[in-house]
Motif scaffolding. Structure first.
Motif, PDB file in Angstrom:
ATOM      1  N   ALA A 129       0.836  -1.203   0.000  1.00  0.00           N
ATOM      2  CA  ALA A 129       0.000   0.000   0.000  1.00  0.00           C
ATOM      3  C   ALA A 129       0.873   1.256   0.000  1.00  0.00           C
ATOM      4  O   ALA A 129       0.592   2.224  -0.724  1.00  0.00           O
ATOM      5  CB  ALA A 129      -0.934  -0.004   1.200  1.00  0.00           C
ATOM      6  N   ARG A 130       1.957   1.258   0.794  1.00  0.00           N
ATOM      7  CA  ARG A 130       2.865   2.408   0.812  1.00  0.00           C
ATOM      8  C   ARG A 130       3.515   2.584  -0.561  1.00  0.00           C
ATOM      9  O   ARG A 130       3.617   3.705  -1.072  1.00  0.00           O
ATOM     10  CB  ARG A 130       3.936   2.228   1.886  1.00  0.00           C
ATOM     11  N   PHE A 131       3.945   1.488  -1.148  1.00  0.00           N
ATOM     12  CA  PHE A 131       4.563   1.566  -2.471  1.00  0.00           C
ATOM     13  C   PHE A 131       3.567   2.095  -3.501  1.00  0.00           C
ATOM     14  O   PHE A 131       3.899   2.952  -4.311  1.00  0.00           O
ATOM     15  CB  PHE A 131       5.093   0.193  -2.898  1.00  0.00           C
ATOM     16  N   ARG A 132       2.342   1.584  -3.454  1.00  0.00           N
ATOM     17  CA  ARG A 132       1.315   2.022  -4.395  1.00  0.00           C
ATOM     18  C   ARG A 132       1.053   3.518  -4.233  1.00  0.00           C
ATOM     19  O   ARG A 132       0.959   4.255  -5.212  1.00  0.00           O
ATOM     20  CB  ARG A 132       0.036   1.211  -4.176  1.00  0.00           C
ATOM     21  N   ASP A 133       0.960   3.988  -2.969  1.00  0.00           N
ATOM     22  CA  ASP A 133       0.747   5.414  -2.721  1.00  0.00           C
ATOM     23  C   ASP A 133       1.896   6.244  -3.296  1.00  0.00           C
ATOM     24  O   ASP A 133       1.675   7.275  -3.923  1.00  0.00           O
ATOM     25  CB  ASP A 133       0.621   5.696  -1.221  1.00  0.00           C
ATOM     26  N   TYR A 134       3.119   5.763  -3.061  1.00  0.00           N
ATOM     27  CA  TYR A 134       4.279   6.484  -3.596  1.00  0.00           C
ATOM     28  C   TYR A 134       4.238   6.509  -5.122  1.00  0.00           C
ATOM     29  O   TYR A 134       4.418   7.547  -5.747  1.00  0.00           O
ATOM     30  CB  TYR A 134       5.587   5.844  -3.124  1.00  0.00           C
ATOM     31  N   ALA A 135       4.010   5.356  -5.707  1.00  0.00           N
ATOM     32  CA  ALA A 135       4.025   5.251  -7.165  1.00  0.00           C
ATOM     33  C   ALA A 135       2.948   6.124  -7.799  1.00  0.00           C
ATOM     34  O   ALA A 135       3.171   6.715  -8.855  1.00  0.00           O
ATOM     35  CB  ALA A 135       3.835   3.800  -7.589  1.00  0.00           C
ATOM     36  N   GLU A 136       1.808   6.231  -7.152  1.00  0.00           N
ATOM     37  CA  GLU A 136       0.708   7.003  -7.730  1.00  0.00           C
ATOM     38  C   GLU A 136       0.858   8.497  -7.512  1.00  0.00           C
ATOM     39  O   GLU A 136       0.235   9.287  -8.211  1.00  0.00           O
ATOM     40  CB  GLU A 136      -0.622   6.510  -7.159  1.00  0.00           C
ATOM     41  N   THR A 137       1.672   8.913  -6.555  1.00  0.00           N
ATOM     42  CA  THR A 137       1.800  10.344  -6.264  1.00  0.00           C
ATOM     43  C   THR A 137       3.161  10.913  -6.637  1.00  0.00           C
ATOM     44  O   THR A 137       3.359  12.119  -6.560  1.00  0.00           O
ATOM     45  CB  THR A 137       1.542  10.614  -4.768  1.00  0.00           C
ATOM     46  N   ALA A 138       4.090  10.076  -7.025  1.00  0.00           N
ATOM     47  CA  ALA A 138       5.436  10.557  -7.370  1.00  0.00           C
ATOM     48  C   ALA A 138       5.400  11.382  -8.644  1.00  0.00           C
ATOM     49  O   ALA A 138       4.594  11.137  -9.536  1.00  0.00           O
ATOM     50  CB  ALA A 138       6.379   9.369  -7.544  1.00  0.00           C
ATOM     51  N   SER A 139       6.290  12.376  -8.708  1.00  0.00           N
ATOM     52  CA  SER A 139       6.345  13.187  -9.929  1.00  0.00           C
ATOM     53  C   SER A 139       7.016  12.409 -11.059  1.00  0.00           C
ATOM     54  O   SER A 139       6.794  12.693 -12.225  1.00  0.00           O
ATOM     55  CB  SER A 139       7.088  14.494  -9.657  1.00  0.00           C
ATOM     56  N   ASP A 140       7.857  11.476 -10.713  1.00  0.00           N
ATOM     57  CA  ASP A 140       8.438  10.598 -11.723  1.00  0.00           C
ATOM     58  C   ASP A 140       7.443   9.504 -12.031  1.00  0.00           C
ATOM     59  O   ASP A 140       6.530   9.246 -11.269  1.00  0.00           O
ATOM     60  CB  ASP A 140       9.726   9.959 -11.198  1.00  0.00           C
ATOM     61  N   TRP A 141       7.624   8.846 -13.144  1.00  0.00           N
ATOM     62  CA  TRP A 141       6.722   7.743 -13.431  1.00  0.00           C
ATOM     63  C   TRP A 141       7.424   6.427 -13.218  1.00  0.00           C
ATOM     64  O   TRP A 141       8.629   6.321 -13.239  1.00  0.00           O
ATOM     65  CB  TRP A 141       6.073   7.866 -14.799  1.00  0.00           C
TER      66      TRP A 141
END
Length: 172
Positions: A129-141
């Protein structure tokens, strides 16, 4: 032989028990008594139920009422309170013994401690869940590909298009 069998039953790495058709325990192995701190004589009726976490008890009891007696054993993950007052997760397996008319005459069960596994599963869910949150909100893709070099995961901001349009396509 009875002494040897009793010793083996008490040494099994789990909680072994038998119960009457109504759920009243009539046998507990030594491991059960050691973990819970409760002896068979201390259970009155279905007193064992006080050791099962209140959130888990309805699910455990429903399994015994909803499974036809001719079906596979009942299986439920439940928290059981130990002698120290702390709950640990156990996998409860129970199987009915039937008479010639198909009526339950005895329940036999084995419960094994799965607390470490349950905690690891929860940690993995939280990490994902933390990874998903990071991946969805990061400015990088972020992207992921399978062994066939097809995209299996893309963040929303990848390539300026909707990720679903590229999932399953080759990345090279």
């Amino acid at each position: 032989m009875q002494g040897e069998l009793g010793g083996a039953v008490d040494e099994l790495p789990g909680l072994l028990w038998t119960a009457a058709p109504d759920g009243q325990f009539d046998f507990l192995n030594q491991r059960w008594r050691e973990y819970t701190g409760v002896a068979l004589a201390e259970f009155h009726g279905r007193g064992w139920q006080t050791l099962v976490h209140p959130e888990d008890l309805p699910r455990l009891l429903a399994g015994g009422r909803s499974v036809p007696v001719s079906s596979a054993p009942i299986e439920a993950d439940v928290r059981l309170r130990g002698a120290d007052g702390e709950y640990r997760w156990f996998l409860f397996l129970a199987h009915p013994s039937l008479d010639s008319a198909g009526q339950v005459i005895k329940w036999s069960g084995f419960s094994t401690d799965i607390d470490n596994r349950k905690r690891a599963e929860e940690e993995l869910r939280e990490s994902a869940a933390r990874f998903r949150d990071y991946a969805e909100t990061a400015s990088d893709w972020l992207w992921e590909i399978g062994t066939d070099y097809n995209y299996t995961l893309l963040t929303e901001n990848a390539f300026g298009s909707h990720p679903a349009d590229r999932i399953g396509t080759k990345c090279w």
